[in-house]
Design a protein around this motif. Structure first.
Motif: not given
Lengths: 134, 134
Positions: A80, A121-122, A124-127, B10, B12, B74-76
């Protein structure tokens, strides 16, 4: 610091099928495919009333989204993009707080002709987050 | 058919840390956590000028995002939500064109108190899509 959500990018295995689906099934305003050889992608922009969706498909041998599609053959949300007013100030603040900028810290010119950076991404919460100076 | 992008959600692993990051590092307007026991999530809304980010964290034993976080520690990015004017008309059109609606075809009342449906990611380029009637 971050402003508007400029776009959500979706990596797709079949650009024509995904474009037709957003146009015909979801009834959105879908543009024509644009090759971006410098970025290794062909892009289709979908204009929503408040933001954009970008469909991404690999172009050429070294496409940065080939690995993503190898891992996610059906496709998926790739990144994003948030708008910032001053990308160098944003970078300096983020790096000072320990966030990693991908591919060197100098902004590159993105697919919209504006300076962009990608954040790890690591951190930022996998994003995967793109910042674009507008 | 689809209108505005209502939000990007997202998942988290640490809601307090993610909230602090969006507020302090990314400089966004971040709300207070809201428990949504009917939906098995605690939500934090991030207000951008043109849309929202929703941070999701599991609440209770049967949270629908627990499996996602097990696979993505890690989330996503979990889903994106498009607004529609008439969710039943949207559902009927989508089903007629072969798209699958998750969890039965009757809209449920979502976290914003409005009727929502979720579409099968395998039918939409690996992306979980929520439709919300506004």
């Amino acid at each position: 610091m971050i402003g508007r959500l400029n776009h959500v990018a979706i990596a797709v295995p079949d650009l024509a099928a995904a474009s037709a689906q957003y146009r015909d099934t979801l009834g959105a305003r879908v543009g024509a495919p644009q090759d971006e050889p410098d970025h290794g992608v062909t892009v289709v922009f979908i204009e929503l009333p408040n933001t954009k969706i970008e469909l991404l498909h690999p172009l050429g041998e070294d496409s940065p989204i080939k690995g993503f599609l190898d891992k996610n053959p059906s496709g998926g949300i790739h990144h994003m993009c948030f708008e910032v007013e001053d990308i160098l100030a944003a970078r300096d603040k983020l790096q000072a707080e320990g966030a990693r900028v991908l591919g060197g810290a100098e902004p590159k010119i993105g697919a919209h002709g504006k300076p962009v950076l990608f954040l790890h991404p690591k951190d930022f919460n996998g994003c995967l987050i793109e910042l674009e100076q507008v």
